[in-house]
Design a protein around this motif. Structure first.
Motif, PDB file in Angstrom:
ATOM      1  N   UNK A   1      -0.131   1.153  -0.522  1.00 35.04           N
ATOM      2  CA  UNK A   1      -0.717  -0.238   0.054  1.00 35.04           C
ATOM      3  C   UNK A   1      -1.273  -0.937  -1.445  1.00 35.04           C
ATOM      4  N   UNK A   2      -0.498  -1.676  -2.094  1.00 37.13           N
ATOM      5  CA  UNK A   2      -1.570  -2.802  -2.530  1.00 37.13           C
ATOM      6  C   UNK A   2      -2.660  -3.690  -2.655  1.00 37.13           C
ATOM      7  N   UNK A   3      -3.704  -3.506  -2.609  1.00 38.45           N
ATOM      8  CA  UNK A   3      -4.557  -4.881  -1.982  1.00 38.45           C
ATOM      9  C   UNK A   3      -5.689  -5.074  -3.511  1.00 38.45           C
TER      10      UNK A   3
ATOM     11  N   UNK B   1       1.899  -5.696  -1.362  1.00 38.45           N
ATOM     12  CA  UNK B   1       2.933  -4.894  -1.877  1.00 38.45           C
ATOM     13  C   UNK B   1       2.473  -3.271  -1.631  1.00 38.45           C
ATOM     14  N   UNK B   2       3.551  -2.862  -2.379  1.00 36.24           N
ATOM     15  CA  UNK B   2       3.247  -0.781  -1.373  1.00 36.24           C
ATOM     16  C   UNK B   2       3.537  -0.470  -3.137  1.00 36.24           C
ATOM     17  N   UNK B   3       4.469   0.921  -3.189  1.00 39.56           N
ATOM     18  CA  UNK B   3       4.679   1.717  -4.202  1.00 39.56           C
ATOM     19  C   UNK B   3       4.605   3.219  -3.524  1.00 39.56           C
ATOM     20  N   UNK B   4       4.847   4.097  -4.651  1.00 38.43           N
ATOM     21  CA  UNK B   4       4.444   4.649  -4.987  1.00 38.43           C
ATOM     22  C   UNK B   4       3.766   6.220  -5.164  1.00 38.43           C
ATOM     23  N   UNK B   5       2.921   7.019  -5.093  1.00 39.48           N
ATOM     24  CA  UNK B   5       1.622   7.446  -4.788  1.00 39.48           C
ATOM     25  C   UNK B   5       2.377   9.152  -5.935  1.00 39.48           C
ATOM     26  N   UNK B   6       2.138   9.691  -6.282  1.00 39.00           N
ATOM     27  CA  UNK B   6       2.599  10.795  -6.983  1.00 39.00           C
ATOM     28  C   UNK B   6       2.697  12.293  -5.947  1.00 39.00           C
ATOM     29  N   UNK B   7       1.189  11.947  -4.586  1.00 35.46           N
ATOM     30  CA  UNK B   7       1.042  12.764  -3.853  1.00 35.46           C
ATOM     31  C   UNK B   7       1.997  12.874  -2.298  1.00 35.46           C
ATOM     32  N   UNK B   8       3.053  11.390  -2.829  1.00 36.58           N
ATOM     33  CA  UNK B   8       4.341  11.966  -2.083  1.00 36.58           C
ATOM     34  C   UNK B   8       3.718  11.621  -0.973  1.00 36.58           C
ATOM     35  N   UNK B   9       4.878  12.364  -0.148  1.00 40.64           N
ATOM     36  CA  UNK B   9       4.764  12.289   1.725  1.00 40.64           C
ATOM     37  C   UNK B   9       3.037  13.188   1.806  1.00 40.64           C
ATOM     38  N   UNK B  10       2.485  13.701   1.234  1.00 46.09           N
ATOM     39  CA  UNK B  10       1.066  14.103   1.040  1.00 46.09           C
ATOM     40  C   UNK B  10       0.211  13.275   1.199  1.00 46.09           C
ATOM     41  N   UNK B  11      -0.119  11.583   1.279  1.00 43.34           N
ATOM     42  CA  UNK B  11      -0.615  11.083   2.031  1.00 43.34           C
ATOM     43  C   UNK B  11      -0.689   9.577   2.195  1.00 43.34           C
ATOM     44  N   UNK B  12      -1.947   9.459   1.758  1.00 41.78           N
ATOM     45  CA  UNK B  12      -1.074   7.871   2.116  1.00 41.78           C
ATOM     46  C   UNK B  12      -2.607   6.757   1.520  1.00 41.78           C
TER      47      UNK B  12
ATOM     48  N   UNK C   1      -9.507   0.300  -8.259  1.00 40.97           N
ATOM     49  CA  UNK C   1      -9.926   1.601  -6.325  1.00 40.97           C
ATOM     50  C   UNK C   1      -8.788   1.787  -6.130  1.00 40.97           C
ATOM     51  N   UNK C   2      -9.066   2.769  -5.319  1.00 37.49           N
ATOM     52  CA  UNK C   2      -8.661   4.067  -4.568  1.00 37.49           C
ATOM     53  C   UNK C   2      -9.254   4.548  -3.455  1.00 37.49           C
ATOM     54  N   UNK C   3      -8.995   4.762  -2.137  1.00 36.43           N
ATOM     55  CA  UNK C   3      -8.933   4.775  -0.753  1.00 36.43           C
ATOM     56  C   UNK C   3      -7.937   5.965  -0.637  1.00 36.43           C
ATOM     57  N   UNK C   4      -7.967   6.964   0.062  1.00 37.93           N
ATOM     58  CA  UNK C   4      -7.243   7.378   0.639  1.00 37.93           C
ATOM     59  C   UNK C   4      -7.651   7.595   2.349  1.00 37.93           C
ATOM     60  N   UNK C   5      -6.600   7.257   2.568  1.00 37.54           N
ATOM     61  CA  UNK C   5      -6.556   6.953   4.808  1.00 37.54           C
ATOM     62  C   UNK C   5      -6.098   8.185   5.076  1.00 37.54           C
ATOM     63  N   UNK C   6      -5.323   9.153   4.488  1.00 37.83           N
ATOM     64  CA  UNK C   6      -4.920   9.606   5.323  1.00 37.83           C
ATOM     65  C   UNK C   6      -3.687  10.825   4.878  1.00 37.83           C
ATOM     66  N   UNK C   7      -3.753  12.316   5.212  1.00 39.29           N
ATOM     67  CA  UNK C   7      -3.066  12.931   4.096  1.00 39.29           C
ATOM     68  C   UNK C   7      -1.299  13.279   4.557  1.00 39.29           C
ATOM     69  N   UNK C   8      -0.779  12.208   5.133  1.00 36.75           N
ATOM     70  CA  UNK C   8       0.325  11.691   5.093  1.00 36.75           C
ATOM     71  C   UNK C   8       0.972  10.074   5.942  1.00 36.75           C
ATOM     72  N   UNK C   9       2.009  10.181   5.458  1.00 35.57           N
ATOM     73  CA  UNK C   9       2.205   8.160   5.057  1.00 35.57           C
ATOM     74  C   UNK C   9       2.467   8.461   6.676  1.00 35.57           C
TER      75      UNK C   9
ATOM     76  N   UNK D   1      -5.142   3.250   0.122  1.00 37.78           N
ATOM     77  CA  UNK D   1      -5.200   1.686  -0.053  1.00 37.78           C
ATOM     78  C   UNK D   1      -5.404   1.341  -1.380  1.00 37.78           C
ATOM     79  N   UNK D   2      -4.445   0.646  -2.495  1.00 36.97           N
ATOM     80  CA  UNK D   2      -5.454   1.037  -3.958  1.00 36.97           C
ATOM     81  C   UNK D   2      -5.190  -0.445  -4.643  1.00 36.97           C
ATOM     82  N   UNK D   3      -5.935  -1.297  -5.435  1.00 36.69           N
ATOM     83  CA  UNK D   3      -5.720  -2.636  -5.798  1.00 36.69           C
ATOM     84  C   UNK D   3      -7.457  -2.352  -7.010  1.00 36.69           C
ATOM     85  N   UNK D   4      -6.853  -3.568  -7.279  1.00 36.97           N
ATOM     86  CA  UNK D   4      -8.214  -4.438  -8.565  1.00 36.97           C
ATOM     87  C   UNK D   4      -9.243  -5.629  -8.567  1.00 36.97           C
TER      88      UNK D   4
END
Length: 109
Positions: free
Chosen positions: A97-99, A1-12, A55-63, A14-17
């Motif tokens: 990305x939600x996992x 599943x995917x959604x939009x983070x408030x950072x928009x194009x400034x980050x990518x 949890x949330x892990x920032x993967x990159x500074x852009x999608x 992976x989050x989940x529970x």
């Protein structure tokens, strides 16, 4: 599943529970992430907008499109799950990305 983070194009992200056998969010387990060019670790906590003990892990500074390998471990480093692969998108509208991990057998630390 995917959604939009408030950072928009400034980050990518992976989050989940992590859920226990009763379907309740669980803390105390680490989510380990590995991808081409990086790695990360996150502990489910209360400080995210993704749900109780998320949890949330920032993967990159852009999608970007890439594969992220996720695995669950306990405090001692014992592996608790098979690796799962999450494929991310190069989309500012789908930059999260939600996992979720769902416990499927008895585990005693």
């Amino acid at each position: 599943t995917f959604t939009k983070h408030a950072d928009g194009c400034a980050a990518l992200w992976v989050v989940g529970q992590v859920f226990d056998l009763d379907g309740k969010p669980r803390m105390g387990l680490a989510v380990i992430a590995k991808w081409d060019g990086g790695d990360g670790i996150a502990w489910p906590n209360y400080g995210t907008p993704w749900g109780v003990l998320a949890y949330e892990i920032k993967i990159d500074n852009k999608p970007v499109e890439l594969e992220v390998e996720l695995q669950l471990k306990d405090f001692s480093g014992q592996v608790l799950s098979e690796p799962i692969i999450v494929r991310t998108l190069a989309s500012c509208e789908q930059n999260v990305a939600i996992a979720n991990f769902i416990q499927n057998h008895v585990y005693s630390p």
